[in-house]
Design a protein around this motif. Structure first.
Motif, PDB file in Angstrom:
ATOM      1  N   ASN A  60      71.778 110.777 -25.216  1.00  0.00           N
ATOM      2  CA  ASN A  60      72.505 111.917 -24.680  1.00  0.00           C
ATOM      3  C   ASN A  60      72.072 112.190 -23.247  1.00  0.00           C
ATOM      4  O   ASN A  60      70.898 112.064 -22.901  1.00  0.00           O
ATOM      5  CB  ASN A  60      72.259 113.146 -25.560  1.00  0.00           C
ATOM      6  CG  ASN A  60      73.179 114.298 -25.209  1.00  0.00           C
ATOM      7  OD1 ASN A  60      72.958 115.005 -24.238  1.00  0.00           O
ATOM      8  ND2 ASN A  60      74.210 114.487 -26.018  1.00  0.00           N
ATOM      9  N   GLN A 110      71.671 114.891 -21.734  1.00  0.00           N
ATOM     10  CA  GLN A 110      70.825 116.070 -21.569  1.00  0.00           C
ATOM     11  C   GLN A 110      69.438 115.898 -22.176  1.00  0.00           C
ATOM     12  O   GLN A 110      68.624 116.815 -22.126  1.00  0.00           O
ATOM     13  CB  GLN A 110      71.506 117.294 -22.193  1.00  0.00           C
ATOM     14  CG  GLN A 110      72.786 117.705 -21.483  1.00  0.00           C
ATOM     15  CD  GLN A 110      73.376 118.980 -22.052  1.00  0.00           C
ATOM     16  OE1 GLN A 110      72.930 119.481 -23.095  1.00  0.00           O
ATOM     17  NE2 GLN A 110      74.384 119.522 -21.375  1.00  0.00           N
ATOM     18  N   LEU A 120      77.297 116.952 -29.167  1.00  0.00           N
ATOM     19  CA  LEU A 120      78.190 117.849 -28.442  1.00  0.00           C
ATOM     20  C   LEU A 120      79.193 117.038 -27.626  1.00  0.00           C
ATOM     21  O   LEU A 120      78.831 116.066 -26.962  1.00  0.00           O
ATOM     22  CB  LEU A 120      77.391 118.761 -27.517  1.00  0.00           C
ATOM     23  CG  LEU A 120      76.368 119.674 -28.218  1.00  0.00           C
ATOM     24  CD1 LEU A 120      75.590 120.478 -27.186  1.00  0.00           C
ATOM     25  CD2 LEU A 120      77.064 120.594 -29.208  1.00  0.00           C
ATOM     26  N   PRO A 121      80.477 117.439 -27.627  1.00  0.00           N
ATOM     27  CA  PRO A 121      81.499 116.658 -26.906  1.00  0.00           C
ATOM     28  C   PRO A 121      81.471 116.838 -25.401  1.00  0.00           C
ATOM     29  O   PRO A 121      82.089 116.051 -24.687  1.00  0.00           O
ATOM     30  CB  PRO A 121      82.811 117.177 -27.500  1.00  0.00           C
ATOM     31  CG  PRO A 121      82.498 118.566 -27.946  1.00  0.00           C
ATOM     32  CD  PRO A 121      81.067 118.549 -28.412  1.00  0.00           C
ATOM     33  N   ASP A 122      80.803 117.895 -24.881  1.00  0.00           N
ATOM     34  CA  ASP A 122      80.807 118.142 -23.443  1.00  0.00           C
ATOM     35  C   ASP A 122      79.655 117.455 -22.727  1.00  0.00           C
ATOM     36  O   ASP A 122      79.282 117.839 -21.620  1.00  0.00           O
ATOM     37  CB  ASP A 122      80.766 119.644 -23.161  1.00  0.00           C
ATOM     38  CG  ASP A 122      79.552 120.312 -23.781  1.00  0.00           C
ATOM     39  OD1 ASP A 122      78.903 119.663 -24.623  1.00  0.00           O
ATOM     40  OD2 ASP A 122      79.263 121.473 -23.438  1.00  0.00           O
ATOM     41  N   THR A 123      79.049 116.471 -23.357  1.00  0.00           N
ATOM     42  CA  THR A 123      77.971 115.692 -22.748  1.00  0.00           C
ATOM     43  C   THR A 123      78.311 114.211 -22.839  1.00  0.00           C
ATOM     44  O   THR A 123      79.151 113.789 -23.643  1.00  0.00           O
ATOM     45  CB  THR A 123      76.627 115.944 -23.450  1.00  0.00           C
ATOM     46  OG1 THR A 123      76.753 115.616 -24.848  1.00  0.00           O
ATOM     47  CG2 THR A 123      76.215 117.401 -23.311  1.00  0.00           C
ATOM     48  N   GLY A 131      82.426 110.967 -23.608  1.00  0.00           N
ATOM     49  CA  GLY A 131      82.084 112.297 -23.117  1.00  0.00           C
ATOM     50  C   GLY A 131      81.998 112.325 -21.610  1.00  0.00           C
ATOM     51  O   GLY A 131      82.272 111.328 -20.921  1.00  0.00           O
ATOM     52  N   ASN A 132      81.610 113.472 -21.067  1.00  0.00           N
ATOM     53  CA  ASN A 132      81.532 113.678 -19.628  1.00  0.00           C
ATOM     54  C   ASN A 132      80.120 114.088 -19.247  1.00  0.00           C
ATOM     55  O   ASN A 132      79.446 114.814 -19.978  1.00  0.00           O
ATOM     56  CB  ASN A 132      82.522 114.754 -19.167  1.00  0.00           C
ATOM     57  CG  ASN A 132      83.956 114.358 -19.438  1.00  0.00           C
ATOM     58  OD1 ASN A 132      84.332 113.206 -19.206  1.00  0.00           O
ATOM     59  ND2 ASN A 132      84.765 115.289 -19.933  1.00  0.00           N
ATOM     60  N   ALA A 143      77.648 116.391 -17.530  1.00  0.00           N
ATOM     61  CA  ALA A 143      77.660 117.807 -17.165  1.00  0.00           C
ATOM     62  C   ALA A 143      77.298 117.967 -15.704  1.00  0.00           C
ATOM     63  O   ALA A 143      76.295 117.432 -15.234  1.00  0.00           O
ATOM     64  CB  ALA A 143      76.676 118.577 -18.044  1.00  0.00           C
ATOM     65  N   ASN A 144      78.163 118.808 -14.961  1.00  0.00           N
ATOM     66  CA  ASN A 144      77.928 119.110 -13.544  1.00  0.00           C
ATOM     67  C   ASN A 144      77.770 117.831 -12.714  1.00  0.00           C
ATOM     68  O   ASN A 144      76.916 117.736 -11.846  1.00  0.00           O
ATOM     69  CB  ASN A 144      76.694 119.992 -13.368  1.00  0.00           C
ATOM     70  CG  ASN A 144      76.841 121.325 -14.062  1.00  0.00           C
ATOM     71  OD1 ASN A 144      77.946 121.879 -14.104  1.00  0.00           O
ATOM     72  ND2 ASN A 144      75.754 121.842 -14.612  1.00  0.00           N
TER      73      ASN A 144
END
Length: 425
Positions: free
Chosen positions: A262, A264, A301-304, A335-336, A338-339
């Motif tokens: 991941n 993050q 999580l899908p936003d990572t 996924g994408n 983050a920032n």
């Protein structure tokens, strides 16, 4: 007095009967003509003839074991074979008996041995290791012996039950200090390979080093190819992972590891999958659904950004060895980050700022040097200007100044006259 006497007589009869039953049986004569031979590369065969002078009422059985008292066997056959590396002295002891009872004492044991190969033990190769890759080809590697020339030309011979004769390996390679050779091994997997093994012998073509033998069971030392990740998707708070097994393997014979990295977290999560229970999606274009495996990774999580890799190994259901993992599969991401725009902007701005600072420093380097290190005045020049004599050079410069002033004044007066004349006209 008569009853005790009768009891004593009965006890005497019982003791006599027991003594007769416990009397040792007659020792059988030993086997004859025990001989030993080697077939293929590492197959040792012992043969013998029945003992002479055996009672017609005796049903002969033969008790045999190796000199280390291991692998005992009782059978009516007059031969015994075993696949064993010929690197050491191997002895078989054989005796005859009249029943298949293991507790019965056999005849005198007759022993026959086979000697180890000739040659200096320090010249033999070391660390001979063979791995069956994806049930398609076998790679054997080794290190040269201590008392060997670096220019030694090695040969590798191999045999298994699917071959009609002993073959020589041709595809030699080197990996660092290791020397190896690979050969095709696809015919064995078409038969009942669980009961077979590959016999290996490594020596040199000149016969100067001691040969080394090895037996590789086909249920061990199997390394699959990496699987192929086919599809990823976010579903129900988890990550749905779908992959395809390597060729030549079925799902029940493999164990899996799924690695999820991941964006993050610094340490990836690894999930051991021994029995996948996630039902795979059916597709009309799928040729073989048995090769497709699916697994749901929880808590993703899908936003990572998530990167997935998978590796496999054989398990105990089909193979003896379960320690050789395949290489990791090619990674697939979903996924994408983050920032990501912020990080990219920072990465672009930092080099620009550093380059600008360097240019400014180069332009004002002299000025900064003067500010930091101001020039020290020369006392000699100061005293010379204050107390020095007016020499010819000084007078010369003074005359020059007076002349320059006079010339300037004359020039000014001429200009004035010209202007007056023009005005009168």
């Amino acid at each position: 007095m008569e009853r005790p006497a009768r009891l004593c007589g009965l006890w005497a009869l019982l003791l006599c009967a027991c003594g007769g039953a416990a009397a040792p049986t007659e020792t059988q004569p030993p086997v004859t003509n025990l001989s030993v031979s080697v077939e293929n590369i590492c197959t040792i065969i012992w043969t013998w003839n029945p003992p002479e002078g055996v009672s017609p009422n005796c049903s002969l059985w033969y008790f045999s074991h190796f000199a280390n008292k291991q692998d005992k066997k009782i059978a009516p056959e007059t031969h015994r074979s075993k696949e064993v590396p010929l690197n050491e002295r191997i002895c078989l002891q054989v005796g005859s008996q009249c029943s298949s009872n293991e507790s019965e004492k056999p005849s005198i044991l007759v022993e026959k041995c086979i000697s180890p190969p000739e040659g200096d033990p320090e010249s033999a190769v070391t660390g001979l290791n063979c791995i069956w890759h994806n049930l398609s080809y076998m790679k054997c590697s080794w290190l040269p012996g201590k008392n060997t020339s670096p220019h030694t030309n090695y040969t590798l011979h191999y045999w298994h039950s699917g071959l009609g004769k002993i073959l020589q390996c041709e595809n030699f390679y080197t990996e660092g200090q290791h020397i190896g050779c690979s050969f095709d091994l696809t015919k064995v997997k078409d038969s009942n390979f669980e009961q077979h093994s590959v016999q290996i012998m490594v020596k040199d073509d000149a016969g100067k080093i001691r040969p080394v033998f090895n037996i590789v069971p086909l249920t061990s030392r199997v390394k699959p190819d990496p699987p192929h990740v086919k599809y990823l998707s976010f579903e129900k708070g988890g990550l749905y992972v779908e992959w395809k097994n390597p060729q030549n393997f079925i799902s029940r014979c493999l164990s899996y590891q799924v690695e999820v990295n991941n964006s993050q977290t610094e340490i990836p999560d690894i999930f051991n999958v021994d029995d996948p229970k996630t039902k795979c999606r059916s597709s009309e274009f799928e040729e073989n659904l048995e090769d497709k495996i699916c697994f749901m990774v929880p808590g993703v999580l899908p936003d990572t950004l998530n990167t997935v890799r998978i590796r496999v190994k054989t398990n105990k259901l089909c193979y003896e060895d379960d320690k050789l993992w395949s290489n990791w599969s090619q990674a697939m991401s979903i996924g994408n980050m983050a920032n990501s725009t912020f990080y990219i902007t920072i990465l672009l701005i930092i080099p620009v700022i550093v380059a600008g600072a360097i240019i400014v420093l180069l332009l004002y380097l002299k000025r900064l040097k003067i500010i930091i290190f101001p020039p020290i005045p020369d006392p000699g020049k100061i005293f010379k200007e204050m107390f020095g004599d007016q020499n010819d050079d000084t007078l010369h410069w003074k005359k020059y100044d007076i002349y320059e002033k006079q010339t300037k004044e004359e020039t000014d007066s001429v200009v004035l006259i010209e202007n007056l004349e023009r005005a009168s006209q």
